[in-house]
Enzyme design. Structure first.
Site, short mmCIF file in Angstrom:
data_model
loop_
_atom_site.label_atom_id
_atom_site.label_comp_id
_atom_site.label_asym_id
_atom_site.label_seq_id
_atom_site.Cartn_x
_atom_site.Cartn_y
_atom_site.Cartn_z
CB THR A 13 -0.91 0.01 1.26
OG1 THR A 13 -1.78 -1.10 1.18
CG2 THR A 13 -1.72 1.28 1.37
CB THR A 85 0.82 -3.70 6.46
OG1 THR A 85 -0.50 -3.67 5.91
CG2 THR A 85 1.44 -2.32 6.39
N1 ASP Z 1 -2.73 -5.44 0.85
C1 ASP Z 1 -1.63 -4.55 1.19
C2 ASP Z 1 -0.34 -5.33 1.14
O1 ASP Z 1 -0.06 -6.03 2.05
C3 ASP Z 1 -1.87 -3.96 2.52
C4 ASP Z 1 -0.82 -2.95 2.97
O2 ASP Z 1 0.25 -2.82 2.42
O3 ASP Z 1 -1.11 -2.28 3.97
O4 ASP Z 1 0.38 -5.25 0.16
#
Ligand code: ASP
EC number: 3.5.1.1
Length: 324
Positions: A13, A85
């Site tokens: 993200t 994340t």
């Molecule tokens: N879906 C995303 C990922 O893990 C969530 C994020 O980065 O917060 O790439």
């Protein structure tokens, strides 16, 4: 003189932009995002192709990243790994356990909202990461929301607030736990960087006990699987229902060399030989995972399956990482 930092931008993200079907990773963000941090640090960015949403991470990704890091770490003063994340804590645990003799900071970060979005948490997380890189502590850490978490034992704990990570057993670096997992690892493997083997085909089933049918399902899986290692997420202090068929399946699996790592499904739980209720499982050959969370257990068993570890090696690694 500026510290020279290798940046491995894997996706997530933090660098996403809106697309036709929702947020998608974008290559352009890293240069803009890192520019304000370049006072004492200079960055060389490796942008992975493709960039991924980290929910799509594979063992092949892990293997590729380990190969890149093994080459780059000796030539830089530190590494910044930008990652989604969702699986950041899994990757953090894997890197901390697989890279032996790490003598520079390896800092992982991401964000709950894209860098380009109004009110994004990305600038703060990047600044936290930059401070850790400047400090130079030779350890794998997650930088998030102003805090640094030891890589081993961390988990994503929120999708709703900027406080996205926690490390229930090992705390944060400014609130140090009595024993930190990486310190012993470091003294033990201080003779240069080595990387443990990782087989992209390694299989690690995860068996989660829930009331009802789960013990029977776990027994079926253990009887049928060719995987060399499996995680069992049991209750509380490592307890499981008194189910003779389940105990038999565990006994048969461990007798043919399978590693069954028994961990607690409680976020701040420790699998320990406390209750008679867990005794049948222990007697059947399950290895007690102590303070392993799911992320750490997954990373450890992926390395165990890849390297053909036996029970003694697994127990030695758990002890070296201060998990038991
Ligand atoms: N879906 C995303 C990922 O893990 C969530 C994020 O980065 O917060 O790439």
């Amino acid at each position: 003189m500026k510290k020279h930092i290798f940046v491995l931008y894997t996706g997530g993200t933090i660098g996403m932009v809106p697309g036709a079907h929702g947020l998608r990773p974008d290559a352009a963000f890293a240069a803009d995002a890192l520019a304000p941090l370049s006072d004492g640090l200079s960055f060389d960015v490796h942008t992975c192709a493709p960039l991924i949403d980290s929910s799509a991470v594979s063992l092949q990704n892990w293997r590729d990243w380990l190969d890149i890091l093994a080459q780059k770490i000796p030539r830089y003063d530190g590494v910044l790994l930008l990652h989604g994340t969702d699986t950041l804590a899994y990757t953090a645990a894997l890197l901390a356990l697989a890279l032996r003799g790490l003598d520079k900071p390896l800092v992982l970060t991401g964000a709950q909202r894209p860098f380009a979005a109004a009110g994004s948490d990305a600038p703060r997380n990047l600044a936290t990461a930059a401070a850790a890189l400047a400090a130079g502590r030779p350890q794998a850490v997650i930088a998030f929301n102003g805090k640094l978490f030891p890589a081993v034992g961390s988990s994503k704990c929120s999708t709703e607030s900027d406080d996205g990570f926690a490390n229930p057993h090992f705390g944060t670096l400014d609130n140090p736990p009595p024993q930190r997992p990486s310190e012993k690892t470091q003294t033990r493997f201080s003779d240069g960087l080595t990387v443990l083997p990782l087989d992209p085909q390694a299989q690690v089933p995860c068996l989660t006990l829930i009331p009802g049918f789960a013990a029977q399902q776990a027994a079926d899986t253990l009887r049928q699987t060719s995987a060399r290692a499996a995680v069992l997420q049991s209750y509380g202090h490592g307890n499981a229902p008194d189910d003779a068929a389940f105990a038999d399946a565990v006994r048969a699996y461990t007798a043919r060399g399978g590693l069954l790592l028994n961990i607690s499904q409680v976020p701040h739980g420790r699998a320990a030989a406390l209750y008679a209720q867990g005794n049948a499982l222990r007697q059947a050959g399950a290895v007690c995972g102590g303070r392993c969370n799911l992320e750490t257990a997954t990373a450890l068993l992926t390395l165990a399956a890849s390297g053909g570890w036996d029970r003694r090696r697994l127990e030695a690694e758990l002890a070296a990482a201060k998990l038991v």
